[in-house]
Scaffold this active site. Structure first.
Site, PDB file in Angstrom:
ATOM      1  N   ASP A  93      26.837 -10.643   5.935  1.00 35.17           N
ATOM      2  CA  ASP A  93      26.330 -11.895   6.752  1.00 35.17           C
ATOM      3  C   ASP A  93      27.446 -12.537   7.353  1.00 35.17           C
ATOM      4  OD1 ASP A  93      25.837 -15.191   6.967  1.00 35.17           O
ATOM      5  OD2 ASP A  93      24.122 -14.730   6.203  1.00 35.17           O
ATOM      6  N   SER A 136      19.354 -20.270   5.156  1.00 38.46           N
ATOM      7  CA  SER A 136      20.378 -20.711   6.150  1.00 38.46           C
ATOM      8  C   SER A 136      20.069 -22.411   5.633  1.00 38.46           C
ATOM      9  CB  SER A 136      20.585 -19.890   6.985  1.00 38.46           C
ATOM     10  OG  SER A 136      21.813 -20.417   7.777  1.00 38.46           O
ATOM     11  N   HIS A 141      22.563 -11.793   8.377  1.00 39.78           N
ATOM     12  CA  HIS A 141      22.234 -13.090   8.211  1.00 39.78           C
ATOM     13  C   HIS A 141      20.925 -12.932   8.547  1.00 39.78           C
ATOM     14  CE1 HIS A 141      22.735 -17.130   7.505  1.00 39.78           C
ATOM     15  NE2 HIS A 141      22.132 -17.725   9.048  1.00 39.78           N
TER      16      HIS A 141
END
Lengths: 282, 282
Positions: free
Chosen positions: B227, B148, B260
């Site tokens: 995600d 991320s 995620h």
């Protein structure tokens, strides 16, 4: 029952559920990993019981067990370690009350109202799995595992239900709780002062008095030699001696340098799941 | 520098260190995994950069990376995601301030005093490793990875230092921060309103303007299709288009059903470490 969290993991699903537990008289949370094989087959089930201060999440996040469970085609169910809630009795210490159910059915007030983790794990949770996941899991193939207080829980539940559980895996287990501070504190609080009532929750005592030791589920016990709780609280040698007396199968693996943490569990969980799988016919 | 935690893990050691960082002007914490091979050989190093809200601990506890790192003989160093402390500027939001350093050198007050994570990761931390662990790690073999915000960091640092980093691994990376809300918020705060200053921290921009795309480190980008941040914040397609324009090697793997979380990372970290290892000559 409702799903409160879900993640795809190694081709399967890691989910959390809450439901109202009749046994514990409160809402309970548990985690369930379903491997990819559960999409088309009924897979065997391993129960994982966690240690003091843990919830259903520690094992799921830290043990790295999903990889091997996916490979072997095994479901893993991880309950919480005690009843929870504002109206559930508690103590402001880490080794008693919420997070420290010790997998017993409490008989003493105020604990007996909610603290019935033995019955919850042995009966209510499997019944719930059979009812809700009957097409994914095969409750005729069960094994049980745990860490520390949960290692104690896995040993006691497995040894008291030898026809149910094919094998027992334990990490850093409290093997002789009646003889150590954690166990004496918990059992006197939950079960009262009569030590006869404690014996049915002591793995070493259960094993020493087993009629047919060879009929007990085989045990694999992993123990780190740098575990700060080893000397005072865990006593694997008591379980070994009881096993020898009873003719039961207990293998204790002592590991130089390893401590009481999930880093230790993660290192050896692979071998333990393969051990359990073998006895479940995988 | 001092050790604040250590655990034996897969035959090696997982440790946490704190030290005073001149670059960040505060104490910084990082995690280091040394595989068993580091006891007798100098092993290559992978830097892992974590995402928003994380510390050095999330990856260490949740990714299950130590198993493969031990097998391959790779050290993994995981720094914190920002400077920390009472006298370090902060905001009461999750995507700015402490836990959200975005791996830039801030130029705007009050952030520029401490928020120098680019220099910390690129220079101070490797120098410290060379100084303190020169007999265990081989700083001539480095690769970088992240998730991320940390995937953004890994891409930017790897692309700007192609002679240093053999390969780049990214999970759910913010690939085009100048064009998404997280990046616009962070860059305008840390770097000011001049968007020219943002470009040197945008992986897609860096790649699109590379003189010799083929000389850039190869990138493996893993992206879950469930995600929730994918559409608005991550933009892997921008990186793919830039790579095509530049002739750089970027492989994006899109995974049905994955989100995620660290469950996603744990599922595929094995493949990513093997990818990085190959380019580090393991």
């Amino acid at each position: 029952m409702k799903v409160i969290d879900e993640h795809r993991s190694f081709g399967g699903w890691q989910r959390r559920y809450t439901h109202h537990s009749k046994t514990c008289g409160c809402d309970m949370t548990f985690a369930l990993y379903l491997p990819p094989a559960a999409e088309h087959d009924r897979v065997p089930v391993v129960y994982w019981l966690s240690g003091l201060t843990c919830t259903d999440e520690n094992f799921v996040n830290k043990a790295g067990a999903q990889r091997v469970a996916a490979e072997l085609g095994i479901a893993i169910v991880a309950p919480d370690t005690s009843p929870r809630g504002e109206d559930v009795a508690d103590e402001d210490v880490y080794d008693l009350g919420q997070g420290a159910g010790f997998y017993v059915n409490a008989t003493q007030s105020p604990w007996s109202t909610h603290y019935r983790m033995y019955d919850y794990v042995v009966t209510e949770l499997p019944d719930l799995l059979a009812d809700r996941f009957g097409e994914q899991v095969d409750l005729s193939r069960e094994a049980i595992a745990g860490h520390s207080m949960g290692g104690h829980g896995a040993l006691v539940i497995g040894l008291r239900n030898p026809d149910r559980f094919a094998a027992i895996s334990a990490f850093s287990a409290i093997c002789n709780p009646v003889a150590v501070p954690w166990g004496e504190k918990a059992f006197s609080t939950y079960l009262g002062d009569d030590r006869k009532a404690w014996a049915e929750y002591d793995a070493s005592d259960l094993m020493a008095h087993a009629d047919h030791g060879a009929a007990l589920p085989p045990v694999l016990l992993e123990q780190g030699l740098a575990d700060g709780f080893l000397e005072e609280q865990l006593k694997p040698e008591a379980l070994e001696q009881a096993a020898e007396k009873a003719g039961a199968s207990v293998e204790v693996r002592r590991r130089e340098g390893y401590d009481h943490s999930y880093f230790f569990i993660a290192t050896f969980i692979d071998e333990h799941l393969r051990f359990l799988a073998r006895y479940m016919g995988v």
